[in-house]
Design a protein around this motif. Structure first.
Motif, PDB file in Angstrom:
ATOM      1  N   HIS A   1       0.883  -1.173   0.000  1.00  0.00           N
ATOM      2  CA  HIS A   1       0.000   0.000   0.000  1.00  0.00           C
ATOM      3  C   HIS A   1       0.917   1.218   0.000  1.00  0.00           C
ATOM      4  CE1 HIS A   1      -3.812  -2.139   0.792  1.00  0.00           C
ATOM      5  NE2 HIS A   1      -3.001  -3.020   1.352  1.00  0.00           N
ATOM      6  N   GLU A   2       0.625   2.146  -0.890  1.00  0.00           N
ATOM      7  CA  GLU A   2       1.522   3.288  -1.062  1.00  0.00           C
ATOM      8  C   GLU A   2       0.765   4.599  -0.979  1.00  0.00           C
ATOM      9  OE1 GLU A   2       4.017   2.069  -4.633  1.00  0.00           O
ATOM     10  OE2 GLU A   2       2.904   0.264  -4.127  1.00  0.00           O
ATOM     11  N   ASN A   3       1.521   5.712  -0.997  1.00  0.00           N
ATOM     12  CA  ASN A   3       0.946   7.054  -0.894  1.00  0.00           C
ATOM     13  C   ASN A   3       0.005   7.158   0.301  1.00  0.00           C
ATOM     14  OD1 ASN A   3       2.109   8.378  -3.185  1.00  0.00           O
ATOM     15  ND2 ASN A   3       0.859   7.032  -4.463  1.00  0.00           N
ATOM     16  N   LEU A   4       0.467   6.649   1.418  1.00  0.00           N
ATOM     17  CA  LEU A   4      -0.413   6.599   2.594  1.00  0.00           C
ATOM     18  C   LEU A   4      -0.471   7.928   3.323  1.00  0.00           C
ATOM     19  CD1 LEU A   4       0.783   3.162   3.996  1.00  0.00           C
ATOM     20  CD2 LEU A   4      -1.403   3.639   2.873  1.00  0.00           C
ATOM     21  N   ASP A   5      -1.587   8.165   3.946  1.00  0.00           N
ATOM     22  CA  ASP A   5      -1.723   9.210   4.949  1.00  0.00           C
ATOM     23  C   ASP A   5      -2.731   8.676   5.963  1.00  0.00           C
ATOM     24  OD1 ASP A   5      -4.144   9.469   3.661  1.00  0.00           O
ATOM     25  OD2 ASP A   5      -3.664  11.373   2.712  1.00  0.00           O
ATOM     26  N   ILE A   6      -3.073   9.467   6.948  1.00  0.00           N
ATOM     27  CA  ILE A   6      -3.945   8.923   7.999  1.00  0.00           C
ATOM     28  C   ILE A   6      -5.337   8.544   7.457  1.00  0.00           C
ATOM     29  CG2 ILE A   6      -5.001   9.379  10.265  1.00  0.00           C
ATOM     30  CD1 ILE A   6      -2.211  10.122  11.069  1.00  0.00           C
ATOM     31  N   PRO A   7      -5.988   9.378   6.644  1.00  0.00           N
ATOM     32  CA  PRO A   7      -7.290   8.934   6.101  1.00  0.00           C
ATOM     33  C   PRO A   7      -7.164   7.645   5.279  1.00  0.00           C
ATOM     34  CG  PRO A   7      -6.996  11.291   5.761  1.00  0.00           C
ATOM     35  CD  PRO A   7      -5.703  10.773   6.286  1.00  0.00           C
ATOM     36  N   ALA A   8      -6.096   7.519   4.508  1.00  0.00           N
ATOM     37  CA  ALA A   8      -5.923   6.311   3.681  1.00  0.00           C
ATOM     38  C   ALA A   8      -5.750   5.079   4.565  1.00  0.00           C
ATOM     39  CB  ALA A   8      -4.728   6.477   2.746  1.00  0.00           C
ATOM     40  N   ILE A   9      -4.944   5.211   5.604  1.00  0.00           N
ATOM     41  CA  ILE A   9      -4.707   4.043   6.471  1.00  0.00           C
ATOM     42  C   ILE A   9      -5.989   3.683   7.215  1.00  0.00           C
ATOM     43  CG2 ILE A   9      -3.823   5.089   8.619  1.00  0.00           C
ATOM     44  CD1 ILE A   9      -1.884   2.373   7.212  1.00  0.00           C
ATOM     45  N   GLU A  10      -6.736   4.696   7.624  1.00  0.00           N
ATOM     46  CA  GLU A  10      -8.027   4.439   8.304  1.00  0.00           C
ATOM     47  C   GLU A  10      -8.965   3.653   7.392  1.00  0.00           C
ATOM     48  OE1 GLU A  10      -9.748   4.915  11.275  1.00  0.00           O
ATOM     49  OE2 GLU A  10      -7.697   5.043  11.982  1.00  0.00           O
ATOM     50  N   LYS A  11      -8.996   4.051   6.142  1.00  0.00           N
ATOM     51  CA  LYS A  11      -9.882   3.374   5.181  1.00  0.00           C
ATOM     52  C   LYS A  11      -9.444   1.903   5.007  1.00  0.00           C
ATOM     53  CE  LYS A  11     -11.817   4.031   0.625  1.00  0.00           C
ATOM     54  NZ  LYS A  11     -11.580   4.548  -0.681  1.00  0.00           N
ATOM     55  N   ILE A  12      -8.147   1.692   4.878  1.00  0.00           N
ATOM     56  CA  ILE A  12      -7.630   0.327   4.696  1.00  0.00           C
ATOM     57  C   ILE A  12      -7.989  -0.537   5.906  1.00  0.00           C
ATOM     58  CG2 ILE A  12      -5.513  -1.057   4.563  1.00  0.00           C
ATOM     59  CD1 ILE A  12      -4.322   1.406   2.981  1.00  0.00           C
ATOM     60  N   VAL A  13      -7.711  -0.018   7.089  1.00  0.00           N
ATOM     61  CA  VAL A  13      -7.923  -0.780   8.309  1.00  0.00           C
ATOM     62  C   VAL A  13      -9.414  -1.051   8.536  1.00  0.00           C
ATOM     63  CG1 VAL A  13      -7.742  -0.579  10.826  1.00  0.00           C
ATOM     64  CG2 VAL A  13      -5.758  -0.098   9.403  1.00  0.00           C
ATOM     65  N   ALA A  14     -10.251  -0.087   8.191  1.00  0.00           N
ATOM     66  CA  ALA A  14     -11.710  -0.264   8.362  1.00  0.00           C
ATOM     67  C   ALA A  14     -12.223  -1.397   7.476  1.00  0.00           C
ATOM     68  CB  ALA A  14     -12.436   1.027   8.040  1.00  0.00           C
ATOM     69  N   GLY A  15     -11.541  -1.669   6.393  1.00  0.00           N
ATOM     70  CA  GLY A  15     -11.990  -2.722   5.477  1.00  0.00           C
ATOM     71  C   GLY A  15     -11.507  -4.116   5.865  1.00  0.00           C
ATOM     72  N   LEU A  16     -10.798  -4.223   6.986  1.00  0.00           N
ATOM     73  CA  LEU A  16     -10.255  -5.529   7.401  1.00  0.00           C
ATOM     74  C   LEU A  16     -11.181  -6.205   8.402  1.00  0.00           C
ATOM     75  CD1 LEU A  16      -6.526  -4.459   7.841  1.00  0.00           C
ATOM     76  CD2 LEU A  16      -7.569  -5.564   5.856  1.00  0.00           C
ATOM     77  N   ALA A  17     -11.701  -7.340   8.019  1.00  0.00           N
ATOM     78  CA  ALA A  17     -12.671  -8.032   8.900  1.00  0.00           C
ATOM     79  C   ALA A  17     -11.963  -8.850   9.955  1.00  0.00           C
ATOM     80  CB  ALA A  17     -13.540  -8.935   8.068  1.00  0.00           C
TER      81      ALA A  17
END
Ligand code: FES
Length: 157
Positions: free
Chosen positions: A141-157
């Motif tokens: 996962h690249e070009n990360l920032d806090i909103p991006a990481i939040e979105k990624i983590v929220a999608g992990l079941a």
């Protein structure tokens, strides 16, 4: 010693053997295959790999502990390795790590109590041009920032 590694492990090693000059050269693929089976490399597994390859378990551990891709302790279902090397650091990797540490109430190198997330810092992932970068299990996962990481983590079941 009772075998821990599966028949699949031994079949895979047999298949790879002809491609390598000797059995010792099989050490990295053996560590990969073993980790794929158990998620990490317990001492008994490293002992069994040493026995199979014909080297001392300490030599197996020496190699496994050199590379950050090998887990020497159990990790969570989702293993996040955030690069904190120079390019990623300059583009906010430390803030991402700090954010996740606070969110999950763990420190880098630790796993959440529910064994869902393990957070680690990583050396350069070779994605400096799209920093900050991290690996989530085997995916980049690249070009990360806090909103991006939040979105990624929220999608992990
Ligand atoms: S410094 Fe982070 S990917 Fe290279």
């Amino acid at each position: 010693m009772a075998k821990i590694l599966s028949q699949k492990f031994y079949d895979q090693m047999k298949k790879l053997e002809p491609r390598y000059p000797n059995k010792v050269a099989l050490l990295l693929p053996a560590l990969h295959q073993a980790q794929e089976e158990s998620g990490w490399l317990p001492p008994e597994v490293m002992e069994e790999i040493g026995e199979y390859i014909g080297i001392h378990p300490a030599q197996v551990r020496e190699v496994a502990s050199f590379y950050t891709m090998y887990n020497l302790k159990p990790v969570g279902k989702y293993h996040l390795k955030v690069c904190t090397n120079v390019a990623c650091c300059l583009r906010g990797a430390d803030e991402i790590v700090e954010h996740l540490e606070k969110k999950w109430n763990i420190r880098c190198g630790e796993t959440t109590a529910d064994r869902k997330f393990t957070l680690m810092e990583e050396e350069c992932l070779g994605a400096c041009g799209t920093a900050p970068a991290m690996m989530l299990n085997d995916d980049y996962h690249e070009n990360l920032d806090i909103p991006a990481i939040e979105k990624i983590v929220a999608g992990l079941a």
